[in-house]
Design an enzyme around this catalytic site. Structure first.
Site, PDB file in Angstrom:
ATOM      1  N   HIS A 100      35.510  46.659  39.546  1.00  0.00           N
ATOM      2  CA  HIS A 100      34.925  46.699  40.625  1.00  0.00           C
ATOM      3  C   HIS A 100      34.593  45.079  41.399  1.00  0.00           C
ATOM      4  CE1 HIS A 100      33.953  51.308  38.638  1.00  0.00           C
ATOM      5  NE2 HIS A 100      35.159  51.054  40.642  1.00  0.00           N
ATOM      6  N   ASN A 101      35.843  44.653  41.128  1.00  0.00           N
ATOM      7  CA  ASN A 101      35.619  43.003  41.061  1.00  0.00           C
ATOM      8  C   ASN A 101      36.808  43.015  42.840  1.00  0.00           C
ATOM      9  OD1 ASN A 101      38.479  42.854  41.034  1.00  0.00           O
ATOM     10  ND2 ASN A 101      37.803  43.399  38.653  1.00  0.00           N
ATOM     11  N   ALA A 102      36.654  41.802  43.336  1.00  0.00           N
ATOM     12  CA  ALA A 102      37.302  41.485  44.784  1.00  0.00           C
ATOM     13  C   ALA A 102      38.746  41.547  44.856  1.00  0.00           C
ATOM     14  CB  ALA A 102      36.778  39.438  45.075  1.00  0.00           C
ATOM     15  N   ASP A 146      33.854  48.648  47.164  1.00  0.00           N
ATOM     16  CA  ASP A 146      33.309  48.224  45.947  1.00  0.00           C
ATOM     17  C   ASP A 146      31.934  47.200  46.148  1.00  0.00           C
ATOM     18  OD1 ASP A 146      33.475  51.067  44.817  1.00  0.00           O
ATOM     19  OD2 ASP A 146      35.618  50.018  43.847  1.00  0.00           O
TER      20      ASP A 146
END
Length: 119
Positions: free
Chosen positions: A25-27, A76
């Protein structure tokens, strides 16, 4: 244009910075989802072209497209790698704040709206 380019850049950089570095759940995941989502929406002409609200408002279609893009990019934001069940069962402060309801989703919304309110 419709949007101030400096404001858009500040928003995007701030949003990117609010994504935590975790395995999923990152950029990068956010950018991937936004890209795929936009691709799919453009194939579904009605979803891409028709505004959600009154169509007689100025820039209704464009406002709808920007809102969809923000939703995809921010879906997210702030995620720190734990799921709602874990947060609820561990009595995490966010579970209490959001009354055990869609804990992470409420966090994503809160972070997004906080960023959008900045000048």
């Amino acid at each position: 244009g419709l949007l101030d380019k400096g404001a858009v850049l500040r928003f995007l950089l701030t949003l990117k910075g609010a994504y935590q570095e975790n395995p999923y759940h990152n950029a990068l995941h956010a950018a991937d989802v936004a890209s795929a989502f936009t691709c799919l929406l453009r194939k579904c002409r009605r979803a891409w072209e028709d505004p959600l609200g009154p169509s007689n408002r100025p820039f209704a279609k464009e406002l709808n497209q920007v809102a969809l893009g923000i939703a995809a990019l921010a879906h997210d934001v702030g995620h720190f790698g734990l799921n709602n069940t874990y947060l609820r069962n561990s009595l995490h402060p966010l579970a209490i704040t959001y009354n055990d309801l869609s804990i992470m989703e409420n966090l994503h919304c809160t972070v997004t709206f906080s960023i959008l309110q900045r000048p």
